[in-house]
Write an enzyme that holds these catalytic residues in place. Structure first.
Site, PDB file in Angstrom:
ATOM      1  N   ASP A  13      11.133 -39.367 -25.775  1.00 48.02           N
ATOM      2  CA  ASP A  13      11.842 -40.051 -24.690  1.00 48.02           C
ATOM      3  C   ASP A  13      12.887 -41.012 -25.253  1.00 48.02           C
ATOM      4  O   ASP A  13      13.851 -41.348 -24.582  1.00 48.02           O
ATOM      5  CB  ASP A  13      10.846 -40.841 -23.834  1.00 48.02           C
ATOM      6  CG  ASP A  13       9.931 -39.894 -23.051  1.00 48.02           C
ATOM      7  OD1 ASP A  13      10.444 -38.873 -22.569  1.00 48.02           O
ATOM      8  OD2 ASP A  13       8.720 -40.171 -22.948  1.00 48.02           O
TER       9      ASP A  13
ATOM     10  N   ASN B  63       5.597 -36.643 -32.673  1.00 45.58           N
ATOM     11  CA  ASN B  63       4.334 -36.748 -31.936  1.00 45.58           C
ATOM     12  C   ASN B  63       3.367 -35.672 -32.421  1.00 45.58           C
ATOM     13  O   ASN B  63       3.691 -34.906 -33.329  1.00 45.58           O
ATOM     14  CB  ASN B  63       4.607 -36.639 -30.430  1.00 45.58           C
ATOM     15  CG  ASN B  63       5.308 -35.344 -30.103  1.00 45.58           C
ATOM     16  OD1 ASN B  63       4.766 -34.265 -30.315  1.00 45.58           O
ATOM     17  ND2 ASN B  63       6.542 -35.435 -29.624  1.00 45.58           N
TER      18      ASN B  63
ATOM     19  N   PHE C 290       5.756 -29.540 -17.737  1.00 47.09           N
ATOM     20  CA  PHE C 290       4.440 -30.054 -18.119  1.00 47.09           C
ATOM     21  C   PHE C 290       4.459 -31.567 -17.898  1.00 47.09           C
ATOM     22  O   PHE C 290       5.519 -32.188 -17.938  1.00 47.09           O
ATOM     23  CB  PHE C 290       4.151 -29.766 -19.595  1.00 47.09           C
ATOM     24  CG  PHE C 290       3.419 -28.472 -19.829  1.00 47.09           C
ATOM     25  CD1 PHE C 290       4.040 -27.261 -19.612  1.00 47.09           C
ATOM     26  CD2 PHE C 290       2.097 -28.478 -20.276  1.00 47.09           C
ATOM     27  CE1 PHE C 290       3.366 -26.070 -19.824  1.00 47.09           C
ATOM     28  CE2 PHE C 290       1.407 -27.291 -20.499  1.00 47.09           C
ATOM     29  CZ  PHE C 290       2.051 -26.081 -20.272  1.00 47.09           C
TER      30      PHE C 290
ATOM     31  N   LYS D  31      12.045 -33.983 -11.323  1.00 49.10           N
ATOM     32  CA  LYS D  31      12.690 -33.023 -12.223  1.00 49.10           C
ATOM     33  C   LYS D  31      12.918 -31.674 -11.533  1.00 49.10           C
ATOM     34  O   LYS D  31      13.308 -30.706 -12.167  1.00 49.10           O
ATOM     35  CB  LYS D  31      11.856 -32.883 -13.494  1.00 49.10           C
ATOM     36  CG  LYS D  31      11.626 -34.249 -14.185  1.00 49.10           C
ATOM     37  CD  LYS D  31      10.992 -34.139 -15.545  1.00 49.10           C
ATOM     38  CE  LYS D  31      10.649 -35.522 -16.098  1.00 49.10           C
ATOM     39  NZ  LYS D  31      10.463 -35.552 -17.541  1.00 49.10           N
TER      40      LYS D  31
ATOM     41  N   LYS E 151      18.197 -43.394 -47.763  1.00 48.94           N
ATOM     42  CA  LYS E 151      16.845 -43.917 -47.528  1.00 48.94           C
ATOM     43  C   LYS E 151      16.907 -45.443 -47.358  1.00 48.94           C
ATOM     44  O   LYS E 151      17.502 -46.135 -48.202  1.00 48.94           O
ATOM     45  CB  LYS E 151      15.941 -43.550 -48.708  1.00 48.94           C
ATOM     46  CG  LYS E 151      14.515 -43.935 -48.477  1.00 48.94           C
ATOM     47  CD  LYS E 151      13.651 -43.654 -49.689  1.00 48.94           C
ATOM     48  CE  LYS E 151      12.327 -44.351 -49.520  1.00 48.94           C
ATOM     49  NZ  LYS E 151      11.647 -44.614 -50.774  1.00 48.94           N
TER      50      LYS E 151
ATOM     51  N   LYS F  11       6.711 -36.316 -11.434  1.00 48.60           N
ATOM     52  CA  LYS F  11       7.594 -35.579 -12.356  1.00 48.60           C
ATOM     53  C   LYS F  11       8.075 -34.283 -11.710  1.00 48.60           C
ATOM     54  O   LYS F  11       9.238 -33.910 -11.855  1.00 48.60           O
ATOM     55  CB  LYS F  11       6.876 -35.294 -13.674  1.00 48.60           C
ATOM     56  CG  LYS F  11       6.821 -36.525 -14.559  1.00 48.60           C
ATOM     57  CD  LYS F  11       6.090 -36.312 -15.872  1.00 48.60           C
ATOM     58  CE  LYS F  11       6.000 -37.645 -16.613  1.00 48.60           C
ATOM     59  NZ  LYS F  11       5.076 -37.654 -17.723  1.00 48.60           N
TER      60      LYS F  11
END
Ligand code: PMT
Length: 407
Positions: free
Chosen positions: A279, A210, A323, A341, A289, A337
């Site tokens: 996730d 990301n 976060f 959590k 490869k 969250k």
């Protein structure tokens, strides 16, 4: 900061003009500021400006001894509580790394025993040149602190990293560094911070990741360190240099991050999970490869372990800050969250807003506890954002400990 003496070294780059704002803010913060300018800095801004703002004589020449009772560079070095070089050019950084002393600033720096803080500003290619990187590493090993430049419009026309950090951030950082030991709110505490993005491999050369640069986590680590904490930074893939003075643990996948965090969790007093963790990861990882075949390729993904949730379930004494990166319904998803959590605080980050979230030098956040929004912060540098998060978390953790001790 009354009674603290700062030597402000201004060197010869275009950002020297910002030295005036910096000097003014240091004086407003209560510092006794003495400015040393290099010859090249005087090409960009005049000593008279800095003399007027600092209300002290400005030094430009080693041999311009104005008080026969002292040797100026030794006297200044001895009196300083801290020397700040801002902006610092590649040339001055190279001189510092090599111990050169051929002008008033470099001579004073060599004579100094106080903390030294350097805020570089230069063209992006100069900043990423191996010689500059090596010199910065060398100085960091000698406990010189760096305030990293920001990304933005550079005088040379590039939009890239190299712009001097904002004067407000620089003043706040050095004020934190100069706090007396007793008032460092995280002294004696172990703080574990995760930063950057995880990498989930498909084969030896391809992966899912990301946009996280690590900037937010690095800013948190730098502030926690300045607040006196012993900081461990578990970092995935990043595009930035981590701060000095913290222990680094490099990881790749969400599974690696889970292991690195869990093993350190029992000893940690506070954990801040700013990393962007995958996730899902590919079910299969090819050893060789993967060859191109057919018009479509379907990837099968499986869920990774939610590290923050695992920490929430195993929580004993730790103060847990998560976060939540969202693009819609920030309040609802962040609160969900926080509860799921079992976080003490959660930092809601609407990453769809301009100047917020991934890869920028700034952020816009909301901080929540179990009762809802505690703070809603405007667009601030990531360093300032980190300062607000750490200050709140440190205060809440101390109150909780005091409450327990009182019972
Ligand atoms: O690194 P920068 O470029 O500076 O960008 C900063 C940032 C946008 C990455 C940062 O501000 C941020 O929002 N970090 C959280 C990113 C994220 O993964 O958010 P999330 O809402 O998907 O996850 C919620 C929380 O669970 C996070 O604390 C995350 O670390 C944690 N998590 C998520 C998945 C997982 N498998 N394990 C986790 O621990």
């Amino acid at each position: 900061m009354k009674g603290k003496t700062i030597i402000l070294g201004i060197t010869g780059g275009i950002a020297a003009y910002k030295g005036a704002a910096l000097c003014s803010k240091l004086v407003q913060a209560g510092f006794d500021v003495h400015v040393i300018m290099t010859e090249n800095a005087c090409q960009f801004i005049t000593p008279l400006t800095l003399q007027t703002l600092s209300r002290n004589l400005v030094y430009t020449d080693t041999f311009d001894e104005r008080d026969p009772a002292v040797v100026s560079h030794i006297d200044l070095a001895d009196r300083a509580d801290l020397i700040l070089v801002a902006p610092a050019t590649a040339n001055t950084i190279a001189k510092m790394a090599n111990g050169l002393a051929d002008d008033m600033l470099s001579t004073t720096l060599l004579a100094a025993t106080c903390p030294i803080v350097v805020a570089p500003a230069m063209n992006v290619h100069m900043y990423s040149h191996p010689a500059v990187i090596r010199n910065i590493q060398l100085l960091a090993e000698r406990n010189v602190r760096f305030i990293a430049p920001e990304t933005g419009q550079l005088a040379c026309g590039y939009v890239a990293k190299g712009r001097l950090a904002e004067p407000e951030s620089i003043v706040a950082s050095i004020s934190d560094m100069l706090r007396e030991g007793a008032s460092k709110p995280l002294l004696g505490k172990k703080v574990l911070i995760t930063a950057g993005g995880t990498v989930e491999r498909l084969d030896p050369v391809r992966y899912l990741t990301n946009d996280s640069s690590g900037k937010m986590g690095f800013a948190l680590a730098a502030i926690a360190r300045d607040y006196g904490a012993e900081v461990t930074l578990v970092m995935g893939r990043t595009s930035e240099r981590p701060p000095d003075g913290v222990s680094l643990v490099r990881v790749e996948s969400a599974q690696d991050m889970l292991k690195a965090v869990l093993v350190r969790y029992p000893q940690s007093d506070m954990v801040i999970k700013s990393a962007a963790v995958a996730d899902y990861r590919p079910v299969m990882r090819a050893d060789k490869k993967m060859k191109k075949s057919g018009d479509r390729l379907v990837l099968e993904l499986e869920k990774t372990t939610d590290i923050l949730q695992t920490l929430g379930e195993q929580k004993t004494k730790q103060y847990l800050v998560g976060f939540a990166a969202e693009t819609e319904e920030l309040d609802r998803y962040a609160m969900d969250k926080l509860q799921r959590k079992q976080c003490d605080l959660i930092v809601g980050n609407d990453v769809s807003q301009e100047g917020a979230g991934f890869n920028s030098d700034t952020n816009i956040i909301r901080i929540y506890d179990k009762d809802g929004i505690v703070e809603s912060l405007p667009l601030l540098s990531k360093l300032e954002t980190a300062r607000r998060i750490i200050a709140l978390a440190a205060e809440r953790m101390a109150n909780r400990e005091a409450g327990k001790a009182g019972r």
